[in-house]
Design an enzyme around this catalytic site. Structure first.
Site, PDB file in Angstrom:
ATOM      1  N   ARG A 164       1.136  -0.693  -0.346  1.00 31.31           N
ATOM      2  CA  ARG A 164       0.243  -0.011   0.027  1.00 31.31           C
ATOM      3  C   ARG A 164       1.167   1.240  -0.110  1.00 31.31           C
ATOM      4  O   ARG A 164       0.671   1.978  -0.725  1.00 31.31           O
ATOM      5  CB  ARG A 164      -0.777   0.107   1.028  1.00 31.31           C
ATOM      6  CG  ARG A 164      -1.641   0.608   1.215  1.00 31.31           C
ATOM      7  CD  ARG A 164      -2.738   1.147   1.979  1.00 31.31           C
ATOM      8  NE  ARG A 164      -2.611   1.166   3.318  1.00 31.31           N
ATOM      9  CZ  ARG A 164      -3.422   0.231   4.307  1.00 31.31           C
ATOM     10  NH1 ARG A 164      -4.524  -0.100   4.673  1.00 31.31           N
ATOM     11  NH2 ARG A 164      -2.816   0.844   5.446  1.00 31.31           N
ATOM     12  N   LYS A 266      -2.972   6.530   1.153  1.00 33.09           N
ATOM     13  CA  LYS A 266      -2.695   7.313   3.054  1.00 33.09           C
ATOM     14  C   LYS A 266      -1.911   7.992   3.232  1.00 33.09           C
ATOM     15  O   LYS A 266      -0.604   8.302   3.688  1.00 33.09           O
ATOM     16  CB  LYS A 266      -1.703   6.017   3.547  1.00 33.09           C
ATOM     17  CG  LYS A 266      -3.060   6.016   5.454  1.00 33.09           C
ATOM     18  CD  LYS A 266      -2.691   4.525   5.822  1.00 33.09           C
ATOM     19  CE  LYS A 266      -3.085   4.665   7.153  1.00 33.09           C
ATOM     20  NZ  LYS A 266      -4.296   5.008   7.957  1.00 33.09           N
ATOM     21  N   GLU A 302     -16.268   6.021   4.068  1.00 32.45           N
ATOM     22  CA  GLU A 302     -15.430   5.795   5.916  1.00 32.45           C
ATOM     23  C   GLU A 302     -16.146   6.365   6.871  1.00 32.45           C
ATOM     24  O   GLU A 302     -16.480   7.411   6.559  1.00 32.45           O
ATOM     25  CB  GLU A 302     -14.202   5.176   4.859  1.00 32.45           C
ATOM     26  CG  GLU A 302     -13.581   6.272   4.741  1.00 32.45           C
ATOM     27  CD  GLU A 302     -11.757   5.692   4.015  1.00 32.45           C
ATOM     28  OE1 GLU A 302     -12.111   4.620   4.541  1.00 32.45           O
ATOM     29  OE2 GLU A 302     -11.408   6.405   3.149  1.00 32.45           O
TER      30      GLU A 302
HETATM   31  N1  PMP Z   1      -9.684   3.852   6.059  1.00 28.82           N
HETATM   32  C1  PMP Z   1      -8.927   5.199   6.316  1.00 28.82           C
HETATM   33  C2  PMP Z   1      -9.262   6.513   6.130  1.00 28.82           C
HETATM   34  C3  PMP Z   1      -7.612   4.694   7.500  1.00 28.82           C
HETATM   35  O1  PMP Z   1      -7.245   5.557   8.330  1.00 28.82           O
HETATM   36  C4  PMP Z   1      -7.666   3.182   8.003  1.00 28.82           C
HETATM   37  C5  PMP Z   1      -7.113   2.960   8.555  1.00 28.82           C
HETATM   38  N2  PMP Z   1      -5.513   2.725   7.922  1.00 28.82           N
HETATM   39  C6  PMP Z   1      -8.413   2.539   7.596  1.00 28.82           C
HETATM   40  C7  PMP Z   1      -9.110   2.487   6.956  1.00 28.82           C
HETATM   41  C8  PMP Z   1      -8.399   1.443   8.166  1.00 28.82           C
HETATM   42  O2  PMP Z   1      -7.135   0.661   6.910  1.00 28.82           O
HETATM   43  P1  PMP Z   1      -5.949  -0.903   8.012  1.00 28.82           P
HETATM   44  O3  PMP Z   1      -7.143  -1.114   8.298  1.00 28.82           O
HETATM   45  O4  PMP Z   1      -5.345  -0.862   7.087  1.00 28.82           O
HETATM   46  O5  PMP Z   1      -5.497  -0.310   8.820  1.00 28.82           O
END
Ligand code: PMP
Length: 420
Positions: A164, A266, A302
């Protein structure tokens, strides 16, 4: 105390190897484990260096504000002798706590990352004209290390974070460490900070890799130099509710991402942009914000730092990945776990109206793990989903996921990497 032989600026001299606490050197260290609990003194004297640094660590520069060390991954983490305060592992929250070491690796534009090294945790120097400070050319990642009952340490799918970060780096015009470099750097950093990993069941060591344009630019352009850095912090639950259900509010005014924008990676700027909505929600007593798509203001996207799922008649649905939401590694894992348990999982457009009928709602993320949602407020209407705890489906998924993450299952799906 251990001493490191210094080769710096053409002279040889012995210097004491100290871990840095913020910018200033200190001879006191935080000691997290219980063997000092009954010590008569709250401020113990250091008897050894924080890690029994082997000869493979060489200090090559020491000043009041800086102490670098190179490592070949071979060091002992036998560090049980000294401390300043202890952590009450039963009360640990999701806050930053400085640890002993961080990892740093640099690369020039168009080059490759190399010569990564551990160094004592502390402040870093950045040019005021750095691209990350001026133009937000930066990415971060988040993953966790868990301590098992048998003393081994587990990482959960670290290569997924590496991939990622590489995808994000491409979007942000940055070079990125290879998957192998990323994973090795994570392992090295975790082992160097082993004493900060909470006891089994008490929390985890949160690992924060950063990728930043640290070279100076003035006109808008990619930076000439990049820094990959990893620091870690012991953490407990993300939401103050713990595993109790959280209360969300649907955001109508602010949007997190736009089609064609950077919502799917991210990058640091995505997070500064949602602080406003989050603080307003928190001031009203909500745990966090649920975002809608910015085109129709109708489809779920989200939460500020986690993905969202709804359950209706045992069918699990979650917004599909199409560039505006982060492809969460926990989301991906939950989808796979749910399918392996026989659930139907749909990745599709989920409308805000579906919240009315949903049987269960939950969020997923590295920090939050799987968090049941107790209520969602949308345009002053509050929909409740069993505010007492997990729903049947979310409980099953939570148990399966955490068993995998903590190495409690025979078949770990090849998702965990064990360090000892
Ligand atoms: N959405 C956002 C905006 C995030 O910052 C995160 C945290 N990384 C997630 C979803 C969940 O991702 P992950 O399961 O990889 O932590």
């Amino acid at each position: 105390m251990e001493r490191g032989g210094v080769v710096s600026g053409g002279f040889h001299q012995n210097y004491i190897l100290y871990p840095s606490r913020a910018a200033a050197f200190t001879t006191r260290l935080h000691y997290p484990f219980s063997s000092i609990r009954n010590s008569p003194s709250s401020s113990l004297r250091i008897r050894h260096s924080p890690c029994s640094i082997s000869s493979s660590f060489i200090i090559h520069e020491v000043s009041r504000n800086r102490c670098d060390a190179v490592s070949s991954n071979s060091y002992s983490t036998d560090v049980t002798e000294f401390a300043e305060i202890e952590i009450d592992w039963d009360k640990i929250d999701f806050g930053f706590k400085p640890t002993d070491y961080m990892y740093s690796m640099k690369c020039s534009r168009g080059g490759d990352f190399s010569n990564g090294q551990l160094q004592p945790f502390g402040n870093i120097e950045v040019n005021p004209s750095a691209a990350v400070l001026n133009y937000g050319q930066g990415l971060f990642e988040g993953l966790k290390a868990y301590r098992k009952q048998d003393g081994n340490i587990l990482l959960f799918r670290p290569e997924e974070n590496a991939i990622r970060m590489r995808n994000g780096a491409d979007r942000m015009c940055m070079p990125s460490p290879t998957v192998q470099q990323f994973v090795e750097a994570v392992k090295t950093t975790v082992l160097a900070n082993k004493r900060w990993i909470p006891p089994p069941g008490k929390g985890s060591l949160y690992i924060r890799p950063l990728l930043m344009g640290t070279g100076a630019v003035l006109g808008l352009a990619p930076a000439p130099e990049y820094t990959f850095l990893i620091f870690v912090s012991p953490v407990g639950n993300y939401f103050k509710e713990g595993v109790a259900p959280i209360n969300l509010i649907v955001e109508n005014e602010f949007h997190r991402a736009t089609p064609g924008g950077t919502g799917g990676v991210k990058t640091i700027g995505n997070y500064a942009a949602v602080l406003k909505a989050q603080s307003i929600a928190k001031a009203k007593g909500y745990s966090d914000v649920l975002y809608l798509d910015c085109v129709h203001n109708r489809y779920l996207e989200e939460v500020s730092s986690c993905n969202i799922f709804i359950v209706k008649d045992n069918v699990i649905s979650t917004p599909e990945i199409k560039g505006t939401i982060l492809p969460g590694i926990t989301r991906k894992s939950i989808i796979e776990v749910a399918r392996s348990l026989g659930f139907k999982v749909e990745e599709r457009n989920v409308t805000v109206d579906e919240l009315v009928e949903a049987d269960e709602v939950f969020c997923t993320g590295t920090a939050v793990v799987l968090s049941p949602v107790g209520s969602i407020t949308y345009k002053s209407q509050r929909f409740s989903y069993g505010e007492d705890g997990f729903g049947t489906v979310s409980k099953q998924l939570y148990t399966s996921l955490t068993s995998l993450q903590m190495g409690l299952t025979e078949d770990n799906m090849n998702w965990t990497v064990q360090l000892s």
